[in-house]
Design a protein around this motif. Structure first.
Motif: not given
Length: 154
Positions: A96-123
């Motif tokens: 948890f960060l200041e100003d009611d924000q949070a940071m999450e860091v994911l360690l990922v591995q896989g095909p680039f297209e799949r990682l990009q799709q994960l980013c798009d879905d999280l976005r």
């Protein structure tokens, strides 16, 4: 990590003076021992980006998210999204960060297209304010092989 000199190759590069000055300033700011180390890091970054452009490339990396933490709704939605990528998400760290924000860091591995799709879905999760995927061509070693018991009789 220092490499034996037998595995190093020498390269001569000509740069505009202004670019060399900027490189030297970056080396100094980061307190690196040499220009070579900085240039190698920059090349590795660009090679990872280039590899990511290939649809068959398997990469390891991190996804860093900044999101509003005012309720558990956002964190729950992020977790639900990650469930669809259980093969790609190795681990997650949340703070948890200041100003009611949070940071999450994911360690990922896989095909680039799949990682990009994960980013798009999280976005797409309402409340996500920033997201960044950083990749490398080096992969995590396999942690367990099917049927491997480390020599333990079973």
């Amino acid at each position: 990590m220092d490499m034996p000199s037998s595995t190093l190759a020498r390269l001569s590069v000509s740069l505009p003076a202004e670019l060399l000055d900027q490189l030297d300033a970056m080396v100094a700011e980061r307190d690196l021992p040499s220009r070579s180390q900085m240039i190698a890091e920059l090349i590795r970054h660009e090679l990872a980006e280039h590899s990511g452009a290939r649809s068959d490339a398997v990469l390891a990396g991190t996804i860093t998210l900044i999101y509003r933490a005012e309720s558990g709704r956002v964190r729950h939605a992020l977790a639900q999204t990650q469930l669809g990528y259980v093969k790609e998400v190795i681990s997650a760290q949340n703070v948890f960060l200041e100003d009611d924000q949070a940071m999450e860091v994911l360690l990922v591995q896989g095909p680039f297209e799949r990682l990009q799709q994960l980013c798009d879905d999280l976005r797409k999760v309402r409340g996500v304010q920033q997201i960044k995927l950083v990749t490398t061509t080096a992969l995590l070693p396999p942690l367990h092989a099917h049927g491997d018991h480390d020599g333990v009789a079973g």
